[in-house]
Scaffold this motif. Structure first.
Motif, PDB file in Angstrom:
ATOM      1  N   UNK A  43       0.809  -1.228   0.000  1.00 17.55           N
ATOM      2  CA  UNK A  43       0.000   0.000   0.000  1.00 17.55           C
ATOM      3  C   UNK A  43       0.843   1.280   0.000  1.00 17.55           C
ATOM      4  N   UNK A  44       2.024   1.258   0.647  1.00 16.72           N
ATOM      5  CA  UNK A  44       2.871   2.460   0.673  1.00 16.72           C
ATOM      6  C   UNK A  44       3.359   2.802  -0.740  1.00 16.72           C
ATOM      7  N   UNK A  45       3.744   1.780  -1.500  1.00 13.60           N
ATOM      8  CA  UNK A  45       4.211   1.992  -2.870  1.00 13.60           C
ATOM      9  C   UNK A  45       3.068   2.497  -3.748  1.00 13.60           C
ATOM     10  N   UNK A  46       1.892   1.921  -3.603  1.00 10.07           N
ATOM     11  CA  UNK A  46       0.729   2.361  -4.383  1.00 10.07           C
ATOM     12  C   UNK A  46       0.392   3.817  -4.079  1.00 10.07           C
ATOM     13  N   UNK A  47       0.481   4.217  -2.805  1.00 10.18           N
ATOM     14  CA  UNK A  47       0.218   5.609  -2.421  1.00 10.18           C
ATOM     15  C   UNK A  47       1.264   6.552  -3.009  1.00 10.18           C
ATOM     16  N   UNK A  48       2.545   6.137  -2.965  1.00  8.63           N
ATOM     17  CA  UNK A  48       3.619   6.966  -3.509  1.00  8.63           C
ATOM     18  C   UNK A  48       3.438   7.171  -5.017  1.00  8.63           C
ATOM     19  N   UNK A  49       3.060   6.117  -5.718  1.00  9.90           N
ATOM     20  CA  UNK A  49       2.855   6.237  -7.164  1.00  9.90           C
ATOM     21  C   UNK A  49       1.648   7.122  -7.457  1.00  9.90           C
ATOM     22  N   UNK A  50       0.624   7.037  -6.641  1.00 11.42           N
ATOM     23  CA  UNK A  50      -0.543   7.902  -6.813  1.00 11.42           C
ATOM     24  C   UNK A  50      -0.150   9.370  -6.653  1.00 11.42           C
ATOM     25  N   UNK A  51       0.743   9.661  -5.692  1.00 16.54           N
ATOM     26  CA  UNK A  51       1.219  11.038  -5.494  1.00 16.54           C
ATOM     27  C   UNK A  51       2.036  11.505  -6.700  1.00 16.54           C
ATOM     28  N   UNK A  52       2.900  10.625  -7.198  1.00 17.54           N
ATOM     29  CA  UNK A  52       3.682  10.973  -8.388  1.00 17.54           C
ATOM     30  C   UNK A  52       2.746  11.255  -9.565  1.00 17.54           C
ATOM     31  N   UNK A  53       1.724  10.440  -9.732  1.00 23.21           N
ATOM     32  CA  UNK A  53       0.766  10.651 -10.818  1.00 23.21           C
ATOM     33  C   UNK A  53       0.039  11.981 -10.660  1.00 23.21           C
ATOM     34  N   UNK A  54      -0.279  12.368  -9.426  1.00 24.38           N
ATOM     35  CA  UNK A  54      -0.907  13.676  -9.185  1.00 24.38           C
ATOM     36  C   UNK A  54       0.024  14.807  -9.629  1.00 24.38           C
ATOM     37  N   UNK A  55       1.319  14.672  -9.307  1.00 23.04           N
ATOM     38  CA  UNK A  55       2.299  15.691  -9.709  1.00 23.04           C
ATOM     39  C   UNK A  55       2.409  15.743 -11.233  1.00 23.04           C
ATOM     40  N   UNK A  56       2.450  14.577 -11.870  1.00 20.31           N
ATOM     41  CA  UNK A  56       2.533  14.530 -13.328  1.00 20.31           C
ATOM     42  C   UNK A  56       1.310  15.184 -13.970  1.00 20.31           C
ATOM     43  N   UNK A  57       0.146  14.961 -13.393  1.00 17.78           N
ATOM     44  CA  UNK A  57      -1.086  15.541 -13.930  1.00 17.78           C
ATOM     45  C   UNK A  57      -1.091  17.058 -13.768  1.00 17.78           C
ATOM     46  N   UNK A  58      -0.611  17.535 -12.630  1.00 20.00           N
ATOM     47  CA  UNK A  58      -0.609  18.979 -12.357  1.00 20.00           C
ATOM     48  C   UNK A  58       0.454  19.726 -13.156  1.00 20.00           C
ATOM     49  N   UNK A  59       1.670  19.195 -13.201  1.00 19.20           N
ATOM     50  CA  UNK A  59       2.778  19.939 -13.800  1.00 19.20           C
ATOM     51  C   UNK A  59       2.998  19.649 -15.277  1.00 19.20           C
ATOM     52  N   UNK A  60       2.575  18.496 -15.749  1.00 24.57           N
ATOM     53  CA  UNK A  60       2.742  18.082 -17.151  1.00 24.57           C
ATOM     54  C   UNK A  60       4.164  18.360 -17.648  1.00 24.57           C
ATOM     55  N   UNK A  61       5.169  17.709 -17.055  1.00 19.58           N
ATOM     56  CA  UNK A  61       6.547  17.948 -17.506  1.00 19.58           C
ATOM     57  C   UNK A  61       6.778  17.427 -18.926  1.00 19.58           C
TER      58      UNK A  61
END
Length: 193
Positions: free
Chosen positions: A152-170
């Motif tokens: 679950x910790x890894x799944x949560x971390x990836x969800x946070x990374x996906x949120x950053x990717x969605x917001x910043x669109x690098x």
């Protein structure tokens, strides 16, 4: 019930000598009656079927001149758009330019180049993709299990990374897009499309 006829190795019925004719390529492969394939396999170059004038390597469908003509036709068929700075790609040079200034400097340094011959294409960004957990780890998980069940910790971390990717669109890189363009001083305008 069918019974199989017994034929001994040394008997006359086991084999007979026959002469076979057919096409053999220069590589030594036998093609039977298939002359076309034998000739293709045995050649290194062909005469251009479009213009009938020039030779080309067999793996191409036409000569360099005809390929250049097709590339120009495909480029001219692309819709035209004004270039408002940003990354641009030259089909002629097979090179990307970061902005108009870099392109103009390149033209100034190379007297033999003209802006009209560069076949410029406006580039589109390649954004960092969302991380698909199922695509990456699905093969490693037990059947009917999800990453959130086992880590679950890894799944949560990836969800946070996906949120950053969605917001910043690098932007990771650029690719040639769908619109051709030109330098303002080259004389080509949108009405030329």
């Amino acid at each position: 019930m069918k019974t199989e006829t017994k034929i001994l190795y040394h008997s006359a019925e086991a084999a007979s000598l026959r002469q076979v004719t057919g096409w053999v390529s220069s590589t030594g492969r036998f093609y039977g009656n298939d002359e076309r394939t034998a000739r293709y396999d045995g050649c290194t170059h062909k005469l251009c079927e479009e213009c009938g004038k020039h030779e080309h390597q067999r793996n191409w469908t036409c000569c360099d001149e005809c390929r250049a003509k097709h590339a120009e036709q495909r480029y001219n068929a692309m819709p035209y758009a004004e270039w408002d700075d940003g990354m641009v790609y030259s089909q002629t040079l097979d090179r990307f330019f970061n902005d108009e200034e870099e392109l103009r400097e390149h033209l100034a340094d190379n007297d033999d180049l003209r802006a009209e011959t560069l076949r410029l294409v406006i580039c589109e960004p390649e954004y960092a993709p969302i991380i698909d957990i199922d695509e990456i780890w699905n093969d490693y998980l037990p059947e009917d299990m999800y990453l959130s069940d086992v880590a679950p910790e890894l799944a949560d971390a990836i969800a946070k990374v996906n949120d950053i990717l969605t917001e910043t669109k690098p932007i990771l890189s650029w690719r040639p897009g769908s619109y051709r363009t030109a330098l303002a001083a080259s004389g080509e305008e949108s009405s030329a499309a």
